[in-house]
Write an enzyme that holds these catalytic residues in place. Structure first.
Site, PDB file in Angstrom:
ATOM      1  N   GLN A 131       0.839  -1.197   0.000  1.00  0.00           N
ATOM      2  CA  GLN A 131       0.000   0.000   0.000  1.00  0.00           C
ATOM      3  C   GLN A 131       0.877   1.252   0.000  1.00  0.00           C
ATOM      4  O   GLN A 131       1.537   1.538   1.007  1.00  0.00           O
ATOM      5  CB  GLN A 131      -0.881  -0.014   1.258  1.00  0.00           C
ATOM      6  CG  GLN A 131      -1.757   1.210   1.440  1.00  0.00           C
ATOM      7  CD  GLN A 131      -2.494   1.167   2.773  1.00  0.00           C
ATOM      8  OE1 GLN A 131      -1.989   0.626   3.753  1.00  0.00           O
ATOM      9  NE2 GLN A 131      -3.674   1.730   2.821  1.00  0.00           N
ATOM     10  N   GLY A 132       0.863   2.003  -1.096  1.00  0.00           N
ATOM     11  CA  GLY A 132       1.698   3.194  -1.205  1.00  0.00           C
ATOM     12  C   GLY A 132       0.904   4.466  -0.956  1.00  0.00           C
ATOM     13  O   GLY A 132       0.579   5.209  -1.881  1.00  0.00           O
ATOM     14  N   TYR A 133       0.599   4.726   0.306  1.00  0.00           N
ATOM     15  CA  TYR A 133      -0.127   5.949   0.676  1.00  0.00           C
ATOM     16  C   TYR A 133       0.836   6.954   1.333  1.00  0.00           C
ATOM     17  O   TYR A 133       1.059   8.035   0.841  1.00  0.00           O
ATOM     18  CB  TYR A 133      -1.220   5.634   1.703  1.00  0.00           C
ATOM     19  CG  TYR A 133      -2.528   5.106   1.174  1.00  0.00           C
ATOM     20  CD1 TYR A 133      -2.635   4.512  -0.071  1.00  0.00           C
ATOM     21  CD2 TYR A 133      -3.683   5.183   1.942  1.00  0.00           C
ATOM     22  CE1 TYR A 133      -3.845   4.010  -0.521  1.00  0.00           C
ATOM     23  CE2 TYR A 133      -4.895   4.697   1.507  1.00  0.00           C
ATOM     24  CZ  TYR A 133      -4.976   4.103   0.284  1.00  0.00           C
ATOM     25  OH  TYR A 133      -6.173   3.623  -0.150  1.00  0.00           O
ATOM     26  N   SER A 134       1.395   6.559   2.510  1.00  0.00           N
ATOM     27  CA  SER A 134       2.127   7.519   3.345  1.00  0.00           C
ATOM     28  C   SER A 134       3.388   8.034   2.658  1.00  0.00           C
ATOM     29  O   SER A 134       4.071   7.298   1.934  1.00  0.00           O
ATOM     30  CB  SER A 134       2.542   6.881   4.667  1.00  0.00           C
ATOM     31  OG  SER A 134       1.428   6.366   5.324  1.00  0.00           O
ATOM     32  N   SER A 166       4.625  -1.212   4.121  1.00  0.00           N
ATOM     33  CA  SER A 166       4.783  -2.571   4.646  1.00  0.00           C
ATOM     34  C   SER A 166       4.880  -3.567   3.513  1.00  0.00           C
ATOM     35  O   SER A 166       4.114  -3.496   2.537  1.00  0.00           O
ATOM     36  CB  SER A 166       3.584  -2.951   5.518  1.00  0.00           C
ATOM     37  OG  SER A 166       3.470  -2.083   6.603  1.00  0.00           O
ATOM     38  N   GLU A 249      -9.655  -1.604   6.053  1.00  0.00           N
ATOM     39  CA  GLU A 249      -8.511  -1.956   6.893  1.00  0.00           C
ATOM     40  C   GLU A 249      -9.006  -2.501   8.233  1.00  0.00           C
ATOM     41  O   GLU A 249      -9.809  -1.890   8.903  1.00  0.00           O
ATOM     42  CB  GLU A 249      -7.638  -0.706   7.115  1.00  0.00           C
ATOM     43  CG  GLU A 249      -6.214  -1.027   7.360  1.00  0.00           C
ATOM     44  CD  GLU A 249      -5.277   0.165   7.070  1.00  0.00           C
ATOM     45  OE1 GLU A 249      -5.755   1.276   6.784  1.00  0.00           O
ATOM     46  OE2 GLU A 249      -4.062  -0.036   7.149  1.00  0.00           O
ATOM     47  N   SER A 372      -3.452   7.051  13.833  1.00  0.00           N
ATOM     48  CA  SER A 372      -2.875   7.067  15.187  1.00  0.00           C
ATOM     49  C   SER A 372      -3.960   7.283  16.243  1.00  0.00           C
ATOM     50  O   SER A 372      -5.076   7.698  15.940  1.00  0.00           O
ATOM     51  CB  SER A 372      -1.830   8.184  15.282  1.00  0.00           C
ATOM     52  OG  SER A 372      -2.486   9.438  15.234  1.00  0.00           O
ATOM     53  N   ASN A 373      -3.600   7.012  17.496  1.00  0.00           N
ATOM     54  CA  ASN A 373      -4.553   7.222  18.595  1.00  0.00           C
ATOM     55  C   ASN A 373      -5.096   8.652  18.609  1.00  0.00           C
ATOM     56  O   ASN A 373      -6.285   8.880  18.837  1.00  0.00           O
ATOM     57  CB  ASN A 373      -3.864   6.938  19.934  1.00  0.00           C
ATOM     58  CG  ASN A 373      -3.950   5.470  20.320  1.00  0.00           C
ATOM     59  OD1 ASN A 373      -4.293   4.631  19.477  1.00  0.00           O
ATOM     60  ND2 ASN A 373      -3.639   5.157  21.561  1.00  0.00           N
TER      61      ASN A 373
END
Ligand code: FAD
Length: 403
Positions: A131-134, A166, A249, A372-373
């Site tokens: 997955q190429g997002y970030s 990842s 996800e 994130s949280n």
């Protein structure tokens, strides 16, 4: 809510359990337990062979519609499959991104050609995806994606950098969020493009993580190419498709994770009984709390999936993500406290971690990936509690040094 299996679900559970018992034998007996969080590199070849075996026997993509080669399993049976899979200590799946993210996205938004070309190899376990997002400046703020794609002679030419990708080092393809309208800003003018990884314009550099291993990578696209018909959804409308993928996800998979969490907690309880630290009143309370919160997590997750026939709706998904990620991080800290000074000693030199150390180090990542949280709290604050939207901080102010 009746938590017992219906007669059909009980029959499915028995079938899944029997199949796993019968098949995690012979060459696959050694695959049990391989590839857990922080150990994704373990037994790759064997796990790939297992993945293909699962695919051939119809045990991948169980929730996909029958017309696309899945079993069309209802949500309850997808949950059961995940639970039984982890209970059998089967190896960690290698094509999580293909099966769980890209596949459902293609089913919803792909062209017939894209479905014909990609769904079967994903299902058979022969084609791996990442997955190429970030990007360095587009993580929580994903709309800031800068990787660009331009059409040249009937092909997309892609230039830019992704990060935290990842499994990129093992993947055949990547679904890449790119800016296709150079004049656009934020979530406008983005496209969702399928890019082959095995080409001169793609460089993958693994990033060493706290665990000493490398699950994720930097990925550099330097005039990488892909065919013009490999945009999913409309050109410049990739934001909508990207959000659809995010909604897939960690749906039912979390129920399998909860079985794994229970195993981890049992191990830590066992340590506390054996080393006597279970007598410490503070640790006893934390251990009991961990058990109770895990029970609540399971019930709440089952509740959020009840009556759902697709991704869990955003506020509920945020509550669930915040809860399980925090639970798991706390478990890692608890594991260290139960071990006391023994927590400082690794399994072997130079960097072999014990299971509790690995949980402690890897679970930090749980509170970051998949939102994130802090981001989940923003969503809950705004969409559930009706609080005013978070203040928009100008970019210059974000980087200004503290006075
Ligand atoms: C194990 C792991 C696997 C991953 N795999 C992938 C992958 O396969 N593909 C991929 O594309 N990405 C992947 N990611 C990236 C992940 O999606 C990002 O790390 C995440 O979105 C956070 O972005 P960031 O790391 O850039 O942190 P930033 O967005 O820079 O955030 C830094 C800190 O600021 C906080 N923060 C940011 N914005 C706000 C706000 N508005 N309000 C309050 N606090 C805020 C964050 O919570 C965080 O604590 C992975 C990450 C991890 C840890």
């Amino acid at each position: 809510m009746d938590l017992r299996d219906s007669p059909e679900d009980a029959a499915f559970r028995a079938e899944a359990r029997a199949w796993l018992e019968a098949n995690l034998t012979g060459e696959f007996a050694d695959a049990r337990g391989l590839g857990r969080a922080g150990l994704q590199h373990e037994g790759r070849e064997l796990r790939m062979a297992w993945e293909r075996h699962l695919g051939m026997q119809g045990w991948t993509c169980v929730g996909w519609p029958v017309e696309y080669g899945g079993r069309g399993a209802p949500m309850s049976q997808q949950v059961i499959w995940n639970e039984e899979y982890v209970r059998a200590d089967a190896p960690a799946r290698v094509n999580v991104m293909g099966e769980g993210l890209l596949g459902p996205t293609l089913i919803a938004y792909g062209t017939d050609d894209q479905k014909r070309r990609f769904l079967n190899p994903i299902r058979w376990g022969t084609q791996l995806w990442c997955q190429g997002y970030s990007e360095p400046d587009a993580g929580s703020d994903l709309a800031n994606v800068q990787t660009k794609a331009v059409l040249e002679h009937g092909q997309w030419v892609i230039t830019g950098q992704k990060v935290w990708t990842s499994y990129a080092q093992w993947s055949d393809w990547c679904f890449v969020l790119c800016r296709t309208d150079p004049e656009s800003t934020r979530h406008h003018g983005l496209s969702y493009i399928l890019v082959p990884m095995d080409q001169a314009g793609v460089e993958v550099r693994p990033i060493r993580q706290l665990t000493g291993t490398s699950e994720f990578n930097e990925v550099f696209f330097d005039r990488a190419r892909t065919d013009s018909d490999l945009v999913v959804g409309e050109v410049d409308d990739g934001w909508r498709v990207a959000l659809a993928t995010l909604a897939f996800e960690r749906g039912v998979g979390i129920l399998g994770d909860i079985v794994g969490f229970r195993r981890e907690l049992d191990h830590i309880l066992d340590l506390a009984r054996k080393n006597g630290r279970g007598a410490n009143p503070v640790l006893r309370k934390r251990l009991a709390d961990a058990w109770i919160r895990l029970f609540i997590l399971r019930l709440n997750t089952l509740r959020s999936l009840t009556g759902v026939d697709g991704p869990v709706a955003p506020p509920q998904a945020s509550i669930s993500k915040l809860f399980w990620a925090t639970w798991h991080r706390d478990l890692g800290e608890l594991a260290m406290d139960v071990l006391g000074s023994d927590a400082l000693v690794g399994a072997a030199l130079p960097y072999e971690l014990t299971d509790p150390q690995r949980i402690f180090l890897f679970s930090r990542a749980d509170t970051i990936y998949g939102g994130s949280n802090q981001i989940q709290r923003n969503i809950i604050g705004e969409r559930v509690l009706g609080l005013p939207p978070e203040p928009k901080v100008p970019v210059a102010a974000k980087v200004a040094p503290a006075s």
